[in-house]
Design a protein around this motif. Structure first.
Motif, PDB file in Angstrom:
ATOM      1  N   LEU A 174      -1.365 -54.156 -97.084  1.00 11.80           N
ATOM      2  CA  LEU A 174      -1.699 -55.190 -96.111  1.00 11.80           C
ATOM      3  C   LEU A 174      -1.203 -56.527 -96.650  1.00 11.80           C
ATOM      4  CD1 LEU A 174      -3.149 -56.097 -93.511  1.00 11.80           C
ATOM      5  CD2 LEU A 174      -5.256 -56.300 -94.856  1.00 11.80           C
ATOM      6  N   ILE A 175      -0.288 -57.160 -95.917  1.00  9.78           N
ATOM      7  CA  ILE A 175       0.237 -58.465 -96.304  1.00  9.78           C
ATOM      8  C   ILE A 175      -0.266 -59.495 -95.300  1.00  9.78           C
ATOM      9  CG2 ILE A 175       2.277 -59.822 -96.845  1.00  9.78           C
ATOM     10  CD1 ILE A 175       3.813 -57.307 -97.361  1.00  9.78           C
ATOM     11  N   LEU A 176      -0.932 -60.526 -95.796  1.00 12.38           N
ATOM     12  CA  LEU A 176      -1.529 -61.533 -94.929  1.00 12.38           C
ATOM     13  C   LEU A 176      -1.006 -62.925 -95.276  1.00 12.38           C
ATOM     14  CD1 LEU A 176      -5.276 -60.356 -94.967  1.00 12.38           C
ATOM     15  CD2 LEU A 176      -3.532 -59.852 -93.240  1.00 12.38           C
ATOM     16  N   ALA A 177      -1.154 -63.823 -94.297  1.00 12.76           N
ATOM     17  CA  ALA A 177      -0.783 -65.213 -94.525  1.00 12.76           C
ATOM     18  C   ALA A 177      -1.948 -66.032 -95.056  1.00 12.76           C
ATOM     19  CB  ALA A 177      -0.263 -65.834 -93.224  1.00 12.76           C
ATOM     20  N   GLY A 178      -3.126 -65.412 -95.193  1.00 11.57           N
ATOM     21  CA  GLY A 178      -4.294 -66.117 -95.714  1.00 11.57           C
ATOM     22  C   GLY A 178      -5.476 -65.175 -95.860  1.00 11.57           C
ATOM     23  N   THR A 179      -6.300 -65.390 -96.878  1.00  9.06           N
ATOM     24  CA  THR A 179      -7.447 -64.508 -97.095  1.00  9.06           C
ATOM     25  C   THR A 179      -8.502 -64.661 -96.018  1.00  9.06           C
ATOM     26  OG1 THR A 179      -8.413 -66.203 -98.548  1.00  9.06           O
ATOM     27  CG2 THR A 179      -7.137 -64.448 -99.596  1.00  9.06           C
ATOM     28  N   ASP A 180      -8.479 -65.760 -95.273  1.00  9.76           N
ATOM     29  CA  ASP A 180      -9.471 -65.958 -94.221  1.00  9.76           C
ATOM     30  C   ASP A 180      -9.318 -64.940 -93.104  1.00  9.76           C
ATOM     31  OD1 ASP A 180      -6.989 -67.295 -93.749  1.00  9.76           O
ATOM     32  OD2 ASP A 180      -7.890 -68.221 -91.983  1.00  9.76           O
ATOM     33  N   ARG A 181      -8.184 -64.217 -93.088  1.00  7.61           N
ATOM     34  CA  ARG A 181      -7.954 -63.237 -92.046  1.00  7.61           C
ATOM     35  C   ARG A 181      -8.660 -61.907 -92.319  1.00  7.61           C
ATOM     36  NH1 ARG A 181      -3.806 -66.746 -91.982  1.00  7.61           N
ATOM     37  NH2 ARG A 181      -2.579 -67.036 -90.090  1.00  7.61           N
ATOM     38  N   LEU A 182      -9.176 -61.700 -93.514  1.00 11.42           N
ATOM     39  CA  LEU A 182      -9.857 -60.452 -93.838  1.00 11.42           C
ATOM     40  C   LEU A 182     -11.209 -60.368 -93.145  1.00 11.42           C
ATOM     41  CD1 LEU A 182      -9.212 -59.944 -97.668  1.00 11.42           C
ATOM     42  CD2 LEU A 182      -8.379 -58.526 -95.799  1.00 11.42           C
ATOM     43  N   ASP A 183     -11.526 -59.199 -92.581  1.00  8.22           N
ATOM     44  CA  ASP A 183     -12.861 -59.003 -92.017  1.00  8.22           C
ATOM     45  C   ASP A 183     -13.703 -58.220 -93.021  1.00  8.22           C
ATOM     46  OD1 ASP A 183     -12.021 -56.342 -91.796  1.00  8.22           O
ATOM     47  OD2 ASP A 183     -11.473 -56.561 -89.690  1.00  8.22           O
ATOM     48  N   LYS A 184     -14.956 -58.029 -92.692  1.00  7.57           N
ATOM     49  CA  LYS A 184     -15.905 -57.436 -93.627  1.00  7.57           C
ATOM     50  C   LYS A 184     -15.484 -56.047 -94.075  1.00  7.57           C
ATOM     51  CE  LYS A 184     -20.779 -56.103 -94.062  1.00  7.57           C
ATOM     52  NZ  LYS A 184     -22.112 -56.082 -93.393  1.00  7.57           N
ATOM     53  N   GLU A 185     -15.050 -55.226 -93.113  1.00 11.10           N
ATOM     54  CA  GLU A 185     -14.690 -53.848 -93.434  1.00 11.10           C
ATOM     55  C   GLU A 185     -13.516 -53.785 -94.405  1.00 11.10           C
ATOM     56  OE1 GLU A 185     -14.481 -49.625 -90.942  1.00 11.10           O
ATOM     57  OE2 GLU A 185     -14.388 -51.564 -89.903  1.00 11.10           O
ATOM     58  N   LEU A 186     -12.554 -54.660 -94.223  1.00 10.09           N
ATOM     59  CA  LEU A 186     -11.393 -54.662 -95.111  1.00 10.09           C
ATOM     60  C   LEU A 186     -11.725 -55.258 -96.473  1.00 10.09           C
ATOM     61  CD1 LEU A 186      -8.490 -55.634 -92.686  1.00 10.09           C
ATOM     62  CD2 LEU A 186      -8.955 -53.407 -93.698  1.00 10.09           C
ATOM     63  N   ILE A 187     -12.630 -56.225 -96.505  1.00 10.87           N
ATOM     64  CA  ILE A 187     -13.056 -56.788 -97.791  1.00 10.87           C
ATOM     65  C   ILE A 187     -13.708 -55.708 -98.646  1.00 10.87           C
ATOM     66  CG2 ILE A 187     -14.655 -58.386 -98.900  1.00 10.87           C
ATOM     67  CD1 ILE A 187     -14.172 -60.326 -96.610  1.00 10.87           C
ATOM     68  N   ILE A 188     -14.570 -54.931 -98.025  1.00 10.66           N
ATOM     69  CA  ILE A 188     -15.221 -53.838 -98.757  1.00 10.66           C
ATOM     70  C   ILE A 188     -14.190 -52.808 -99.206  1.00 10.66           C
ATOM     71  CG2 ILE A 188     -16.862 -51.927 -98.552  1.00 10.66           C
ATOM     72  CD1 ILE A 188     -18.463 -53.659 -96.615  1.00 10.66           C
ATOM     73  N   GLY A 189     -13.273 -52.446 -98.321  1.00  9.92           N
ATOM     74  CA  GLY A 189     -12.237 -51.476 -98.667  1.00  9.92           C
ATOM     75  C   GLY A 189     -11.343 -51.959 -99.784  1.00  9.92           C
ATOM     76  N   GLN A 190     -11.060 -53.259 -99.785  1.00 10.53           N
ATOM     77  CA  GLN A 190     -10.208 -53.806-100.838  1.00 10.53           C
ATOM     78  C   GLN A 190     -10.922 -53.787-102.183  1.00 10.53           C
ATOM     79  OE1 GLN A 190     -10.016 -56.922-102.695  1.00 10.53           O
ATOM     80  NE2 GLN A 190      -7.995 -56.327-103.494  1.00 10.53           N
ATOM     81  N   MET A 191     -12.229 -54.069-102.179  1.00 11.85           N
ATOM     82  CA  MET A 191     -13.008 -54.027-103.412  1.00 11.85           C
ATOM     83  C   MET A 191     -13.116 -52.603-103.947  1.00 11.85           C
ATOM     84  SD  MET A 191     -16.028 -56.710-102.381  1.00 11.85           S
ATOM     85  CE  MET A 191     -16.887 -56.522-103.951  1.00 11.85           C
ATOM     86  N   GLN A 192     -13.028 -51.631-103.060  1.00 15.38           N
ATOM     87  CA  GLN A 192     -13.086 -50.226-103.476  1.00 15.38           C
ATOM     88  C   GLN A 192     -11.706 -49.675-103.845  1.00 15.38           C
ATOM     89  OE1 GLN A 192     -14.952 -48.501 -99.997  1.00 15.38           O
ATOM     90  NE2 GLN A 192     -17.026 -48.844-100.786  1.00 15.38           N
ATOM     91  N   GLY A 193     -10.685 -50.487-103.734  1.00 19.47           N
ATOM     92  CA  GLY A 193      -9.342 -50.068-104.119  1.00 19.47           C
ATOM     93  C   GLY A 193      -8.683 -49.111-103.157  1.00 19.47           C
ATOM     94  N   LYS A 194      -9.041 -49.184-101.867  1.00 17.85           N
ATOM     95  CA  LYS A 194      -8.493 -48.238-100.898  1.00 17.85           C
ATOM     96  C   LYS A 194      -7.099 -48.617-100.415  1.00 17.85           C
ATOM     97  CE  LYS A 194     -12.900 -46.505 -99.104  1.00 17.85           C
ATOM     98  NZ  LYS A 194     -13.738 -46.306 -97.895  1.00 17.85           N
ATOM     99  N   TYR A 195      -6.678 -49.831-100.652  1.00 12.77           N
ATOM    100  CA  TYR A 195      -5.345 -50.254-100.222  1.00 12.77           C
ATOM    101  C   TYR A 195      -4.895 -51.423-101.084  1.00 12.77           C
ATOM    102  CZ  TYR A 195      -7.685 -54.158 -97.846  1.00 12.77           C
ATOM    103  OH  TYR A 195      -8.430 -55.281 -97.573  1.00 12.77           O
ATOM    104  N   GLN A 196      -3.612 -51.720-100.997  1.00 17.64           N
ATOM    105  CA  GLN A 196      -3.033 -52.849-101.731  1.00 17.64           C
ATOM    106  C   GLN A 196      -3.014 -54.072-100.823  1.00 17.64           C
ATOM    107  OE1 GLN A 196       0.931 -52.158-103.205  1.00 17.64           O
ATOM    108  NE2 GLN A 196       1.229 -54.286-103.820  1.00 17.64           N
ATOM    109  N   LEU A 197      -3.448 -55.204-101.338  1.00 13.43           N
ATOM    110  CA  LEU A 197      -3.499 -56.438-100.572  1.00 13.43           C
ATOM    111  C   LEU A 197      -2.599 -57.485-101.215  1.00 13.43           C
ATOM    112  CD1 LEU A 197      -4.754 -58.308 -98.382  1.00 13.43           C
ATOM    113  CD2 LEU A 197      -6.555 -58.847-100.050  1.00 13.43           C
ATOM    114  N   LEU A 198      -1.815 -58.154-100.376  1.00 18.84           N
ATOM    115  CA  LEU A 198      -0.964 -59.243-100.843  1.00 18.84           C
ATOM    116  C   LEU A 198      -1.118 -60.418 -99.882  1.00 18.84           C
ATOM    117  CD1 LEU A 198       1.301 -60.420-102.648  1.00 18.84           C
ATOM    118  CD2 LEU A 198       2.947 -59.374-101.076  1.00 18.84           C
ATOM    119  N   VAL A 199      -1.358 -61.591-100.430  1.00 19.17           N
ATOM    120  CA  VAL A 199      -1.468 -62.811 -99.626  1.00 19.17           C
ATOM    121  C   VAL A 199      -0.291 -63.713 -99.966  1.00 19.17           C
ATOM    122  CG1 VAL A 199      -2.866 -64.828 -99.070  1.00 19.17           C
ATOM    123  CG2 VAL A 199      -3.984 -62.640 -99.551  1.00 19.17           C
TER     124      VAL A 199
END
Length: 423
Positions: free
Chosen positions: A357-382
């Motif tokens: 998931l590539i985003l233009a800002g961390t403010d675009r993350l919703d709750k479900e994706l924040i939890i998933g990112q903390m669990q290491g379910k996907y790679q995040l790049l801002v």
């Protein structure tokens, strides 16, 4: 000082060259309005005879730009009118041929009434195929500069970038059917048709890349398992369920605020850059022409960057003063907006395959994706300092992320230990 001395120095000063023109910021406002922002449109002039010009990024943010090169000397403009003329030259469309090998039309055997316009560069050796899906109102050429940047880093990679139904040069039996399931089927049918028409002996491993609406489409394709084990991984660019649903409330205001048409393709390119819709002038010059058509009967896409179609998708009028109209009427897609994004975060996390998931800002993350990112379910790049079209604004950084993402998920490099009975 004596009178003789003053006369001597006055004579010397009179022979000196005139003072250079004032800096851009000191120009009259009326002249500034004719120019594009220097940050987005550097003074390099596009030369049709320079086959390799596209190798050097034209945006100032790149370390490879001419302004930062120690081997390039740029003379200052001699006049304000010359400065304006040089900038206007940078609005000329760039042909798709600078970024893709072929412009093909894919007709699935199961859907002979559909013809998907696509831009294609074949794979070599055992390289992957990046299949891209653009956002609403855009086209396959949105990924043109990104495709070139991927090939620089991974020469064996192939790119298949097609126009969705109701966009660019694609034609289907119902160009107004924008249901998510329909668009997902279209992506699958386009890949299947490519397999048939291009006669791949062995289908290459596929990396799906989707921007905005395209992110929802590639996620749905991954979740439904349409491509089977040929899908290696998928990347979503700047769209998440929470922020997308919130943004829908302001979509009508955005559509009402943008121009209904343009006097020329160059003016359309200029509007996209000056409004910072696309912050990279090089990408805008190749992607914007495919978004417009000449309702007065002129050449589609301005002649320099063909959209590959037979005519406009919609006709919104506009008169002779603004003959270049939008190919896709985004207002007609409104009934489908919620269908595109509801449940997107859940499907993104649950679908099989590598996830980026590539985003233009961390403010675009919703709750479900924040939890998933903390669990290491996907790679995040801002990516900082980019807009919604991040793959156009920062193609080099996006390409580097996608190539690294592919290498991390490449199964061909995986060597499994022998089984006990094989030893």
């Amino acid at each position: 000082m004596s009178a003789f001395g003053r006369d001597f120095f006055k004579a010397k000063l009179a022979k000196l060259p005139a003072m250079p023109p004032p800096p851009l910021g000191a120009l009259p406002e009326t002249l500034e309005e004719l120019d594009m922002d220097m940050e987005d449109d550097p003074p390099d002039v596009y030369d049709d005879n320079d086959d390799d010009h596209h190798e050097a990024p034209l945006d100032d943010s790149s370390s490879a730009s001419s302004a930062s090169s120690t081997s390039t000397i740029i003379a200052p403009p001699t006049s304000r009118l010359e400065l304006t003329a040089r900038r206007r030259n940078n609005l000329e469309p760039i042909p798709w041929t600078h970024h893709f090998s072929e412009n093909i039309h894919l007709t699935p055997s199961s859907h002979p009434s559909s013809r998907f316009n696509a831009y294609y560069t074949p794979t070599s050796a055992s390289g992957p195929l990046f299949v891209t899906h653009h956002g609403a109102g855009s086209s396959g050429l949105s990924f043109a500069v990104l495709a070139s940047e991927i090939r620089k880093l991974l020469p064996d990679a192939g790119i298949l970038s097609f126009d969705a139904r109701g966009h660019g040069g694609t034609r289907t039996s119902d160009d107004q059917d924008f249901r998510l399931s329909t668009l997902s089927d279209d992506l699958y049918n386009a890949v299947t048709a490519a397999h048939e028409q291009l006669r791949w002996e062995t289908p290459p491993p596929i990396v799906l890349v989707g921007h905005s609406l395209g992110g929802a489409v590639v996620t749905d394709v991954a979740k439904r398992g349409l491509l089977g084990d040929k899908l290696l991984a998928y990347a979503v660019l700047d769209v998440v369920e929470g922020s997308a649903m919130d943004a829908l409330q302001s979509m009508q205001s955005y559509l009402m605020g943008r121009p209904v048409g343009f006097a020329s393709v160059n003016q359309g390119i200029e509007w996209h850059v000056r409004s910072r819709t696309i912050r990279n002038g090089r990408s805008a010059r190749v992607s914007v022409p495919a978004l417009l058509y000449d309702c007065s009967g002129g050449v589609v896409g301005g002649g320099s960057s063909s959209a590959g179609g037979d005519g406009p998708v919609v006709s919104t009028g506009g008169g002779n003063s603004r003959p270049w109209q939008w190919r896709t009427d985004l207002g007609k897609t409104q009934p489908f907006w919620q269908d595109w994004f509801i449940g997107l975060s859940r499907k993104f996390l649950e679908a099989k395959g590598g996830k980026l998931l590539i985003l233009a800002g961390t403010d675009r993350l919703d709750k479900e994706l924040i939890i998933g990112q903390m669990q290491g379910k996907y790679q995040l790049l801002v990516l900082p300092e980019v807009g919604h079209f991040l793959h156009e604004d920062a193609p080099e950084k996006t390409a580097a992320a996608l190539v690294e993402f592919y290498k991390r998920n490449d199964r061909s490099a995986l060597v499994l230990p022998k089984k006990v009975w094989e030893m």
